[in-house]
Design a protein around this motif. Structure first.
Motif, PDB file in Angstrom:
ATOM      1  N   SER A   1       0.854  -1.188   0.000  1.00  0.00           N
ATOM      2  CA  SER A   1       0.000   0.000   0.000  1.00  0.00           C
ATOM      3  C   SER A   1       0.884   1.230   0.000  1.00  0.00           C
ATOM      4  CB  SER A   1      -0.902   0.011   1.246  1.00  0.00           C
ATOM      5  OG  SER A   1      -0.107   0.067   2.417  1.00  0.00           O
TER       6      SER A   1
ATOM      7  N   ASN B   1       3.166  -1.586   6.810  1.00  0.00           N
ATOM      8  CA  ASN B   1       1.872  -1.110   7.284  1.00  0.00           C
ATOM      9  C   ASN B   1       1.982  -0.080   8.401  1.00  0.00           C
ATOM     10  OD1 ASN B   1       0.358  -2.803   5.542  1.00  0.00           O
ATOM     11  ND2 ASN B   1       0.776  -4.547   6.895  1.00  0.00           N
TER      12      ASN B   1
ATOM     13  N   VAL C   1       1.563   3.552   1.984  1.00  0.00           N
ATOM     14  CA  VAL C   1       1.607   4.088   3.343  1.00  0.00           C
ATOM     15  C   VAL C   1       2.843   4.960   3.494  1.00  0.00           C
ATOM     16  CG1 VAL C   1       1.764   3.507   5.787  1.00  0.00           C
ATOM     17  CG2 VAL C   1       0.364   2.103   4.266  1.00  0.00           C
TER      18      VAL C   1
ATOM     19  N   GLN D   1      -2.617   6.040  13.031  1.00  0.00           N
ATOM     20  CA  GLN D   1      -2.917   6.360  11.643  1.00  0.00           C
ATOM     21  C   GLN D   1      -3.046   7.856  11.388  1.00  0.00           C
ATOM     22  OE1 GLN D   1      -2.854   3.957   9.361  1.00  0.00           O
ATOM     23  NE2 GLN D   1      -2.269   2.668  11.086  1.00  0.00           N
TER      24      GLN D   1
END
Length: 650
Positions: free
Chosen positions: A483, A565, A485, A603
């Motif tokens: 991803s 992640n 990220v 996050q």
């Protein structure tokens, strides 16, 4: 006479006789010599005493000013305005001191300086003073006010370009950086967004037909500044970033004018999405306030690269550094012009800000352009003299400037991301610099950009043999990531007043501490005026974080691992009188020795609004958090108002 004779005989023996006919003259001589000897011995003692008193007073003065900061004005600024940064929370007594000082200095309004609600930027406020206020004096008094984290002028920035013969040079710059060969590797991608934060873009230009252009916003608040830097033609912000100056359109044309369309010129990218963000008015000037909001908007709207072709003659301010940290934490790569003043760029912003790619300008013979700023903060150079590009109204123009050099670099950075979207900001910069051509210049401006070598260096592509004529695009094998990220190490250094190894409301940050990382990447930064530090866009891997004060490592947090992640790891250091203890949010370290920490992964960007008592006293101290007063949000009961500020109880 006998007593006088005996005196001189005792003093000088028989050297001087009272029977001597010249006795009176010799006696006078002896007395004079005696007086001179006494003076010679006495005067140094007097001076020593005076010096000691002066030194004592100097020490007192030094003690009074120890820790004080000096407010200075180093570039043109908006009169009667200052940008201040508030702390995260206040006691009632602190708010009373702020209100008193604001009234003394003639503050007539306070409003949020920037539109962002991110913790890095939300506590900045724009103060407006009575007309004719001595801003330097007001700035110094507010700098001395302990209740404020930072104070800076609302500086004016200027575009870094100047017009030239419209037929000079044409597209020599693209040839110099080997674009023809680079296009055989990457022609760009519409999925890569480059934001041009500038005077806007003439998105109706014929050489933008078919080009993806995101019409952002117009953040500029003035069209024309008078000779004394006050705004003589104020304007409202709106949603139309049309260019009424020409600078932004020229910059955008270099990055992504439509290519292979039988019209006009070729941009660095055949495929690209441009984002028009207008922060500078039609006279080529804008304010810190407008620039910061434009950068925030670009990063919030997924700009992969942000081009800033403007500058001001001052070192990087707190608000500039914070907005760059903010943008980088969201994955944006920041490319900036080094400036056109022929000075050391360390005294220029945003070129001197940490984390940006600062670009100097070269001539067609690879010399330093005479106007280009230089120095250790300049990372790379690119063509910047006689650069032919777009101008509003379907026209074309040649311009000089580091403003013209920067979009060459931003454009090639976009080509790199088009070929490998997983590259981090640090990796893109490394590709650009390692692939650049060494040049000999009178003052350092880094190596000169080479698009082809940047691509082959970073994508492990074998160079095309001399004389070969490849057709089509080669197949490039890339390593995908799970991803997109963005990984960040974020934290702070604080004075732990009550020794509880935690941040409490009212405890100040430690400014200027050096923070380094070891492990996967060796990085270094300094804590800002709030004690905060950030390493945005770090690579996946294992890290330790070191706190360095006085040239010595005083504490180490780690090791910890950033995975694909991981969004963010927060590391905080607390400085009691005799101990330096690293810890992470939610943990307390048992000893001052380096410890293994368990990273806290979140996050979103953390906030310093940690709910704790301010001291171990039986009754917690009431604290307040300030915001701008708005009709849509009523103040909480017990709130304190300071002009247009509402400070609500926590």
């Amino acid at each position: 006479m006998d007593s006088v004779k005996k005196y001189f005989e005792n003093l000088f023996g028989k050297v001087i006789s009272t029977d001597d006919p010249d006795f009176k003259r010799k006696r006078l001589l002896v007395i004079t010599v005696t007086i001179i000897i006494v003076i010679i011995l006495f005067i140094p003692l007097v001076f020593f005493a005076i010096s000691a008193l002066g030194l004592k007073e100097s020490i007192k003065d030094l003690e009074k000013t120890k820790g004080q900061k000096t407010f200075s004005l180093t570039a043109p600024y908006v009169p009667d305005e200052l940008i201040v940064k508030l702390k995260a929370s206040y006691t009632e007594e602190e708010l009373a001191r702020i209100e008193k000082k604001f009234k003394e200095l003639g503050v007539v309004s306070q409003k949020k300086a920037f539109e962002s609600e991110d913790p890095l930027l939300r506590n900045y406020y724009l103060l407006t003073f009575k007309k004719g206020t001595d801003i330097k004096k007001a700035g110094q008094e507010l700098t001395d006010l302990r209740e404020l984290v930072g104070v800076e002028p609302n500086y004016l920035v200027e575009v870094q370009a100047s017009p030239n013969d419209p037929f000079l040079g044409q597209l020599w710059g693209l040839e110099k950086i080997q674009m023809q060969k680079a296009w055989d590797i990457s022609q760009g991608s519409n999925s890569v967004i480059v934001a041009v934060v500038d005077t806007g873009i003439d998105y109706n230009h014929q050489d933008f037909v078919g080009r993806n252009i995101i019409k952002g916003k117009d953040f500029s608040t003035c069209d024309l500044y008078s000779s004394n830097d006050s705004c003589s033609s104020p304007k409202e912000r709106d949603s139309d970033p049309m260019d009424d100056h020409g600078h932004g359109t020229h910059v955008a044309g270099t990055i992504g004018a439509a290519t292979d369309n039988n019209i006009g010129i070729a941009g660095v990218n055949w495929n690209i999405t441009l984002m028009a963000v207008k922060t500078i008015g039609k006279d080529g000037r804008g304010t810190t306030q407008d620039i910061v909001d434009g950068v925030v908007y670009a990063s919030d709207n997924r700009a992969n690269i942000i081009n800033l072709s403007f500058g001001q003659s001052s070192s990087c301010s707190g608000s500039y550094q914070n907005v760059i940290n903010y943008a980088m934490s969201r994955g944006s790569i920041i490319v900036v012009a080094a400036g056109n003043n022929n000075v050391n760029a360390q005294n220029y912003s945003p070129a001197s800000c940490s984390g940006v790619i600062a670009v100097g300008a070269t001539t067609s013979s690879d010399g330093r352009a005479s106007f280009s700023n230089w120095g250790s903060v300049v990372d790379i150079a690119a063509p910047g003299v006689g650069i032919y590009s777009l101008s509003p109204g379907n026209s074309y123009k040649s311009r000089n400037g580091t403003s013209m050099a920067a979009p060459h670099v931003a454009g090639v950075a976009a080509l790199l991301l088009a070929a490998n979207s997983s590259l981090s900001s640090a990796q893109v910069e490394s590709c650009l610099v390692r692939g650049a051509d060494p040049i000999n210049t009178d003052k350092p401006i880094g190596p000169r950009l080479n698009a082809y070598k940047a691509l082959t260096t970073c994508l492990n592509i074998s160079p095309v043999p001399t004389g070969a004529s490849p057709t089509g695009m080669p197949t490039i094998t890339l390593s995908p990531t799970p991803s997109q990220v963005v990984h960040e190490i974020y934290g702070g250094v604080f004075i732990d007043a009550n020794g509880n190894k935690a941040w409490d409301a009212g405890e100040s940050g430690y400014s200027g501490a050096q923070i380094t990382t070891s492990g996967m990447q060796a990085l270094s930064t300094l804590t800002d005026t709030s004690g905060i530090f950030s390493f945005p866009n770090v690579a996946v891997g294992s890290y330790s974080v070191n706190l360095i004060i006085g040239g010595q490592i005083r504490a180490t947090a780690g090791a910890f691992t950033i995975t694909n992640n991981t969004r963010q790891i927060r590391v905080f250091f607390f400085l009691p009188p005799s101990i330096l203890t690293p810890t992470t949010i939610g943990e307390q370290a048992p000893s001052p020795t380096p410890i293994q920490i368990t990273p806290t992964v979140i996050q979103t960007t953390p906030t310093l609004s940690i709910t704790r008592q301010t001291s171990p006293s039986p009754t917690p101290i009431q604290t307040y958090t300030c915001r701008e007063s708005t009709p849509a949000k009523k103040p909480l009961p017990g709130s304190i108002k300071i002009g247009s500020l509402v400070c609500e109880p926590n």
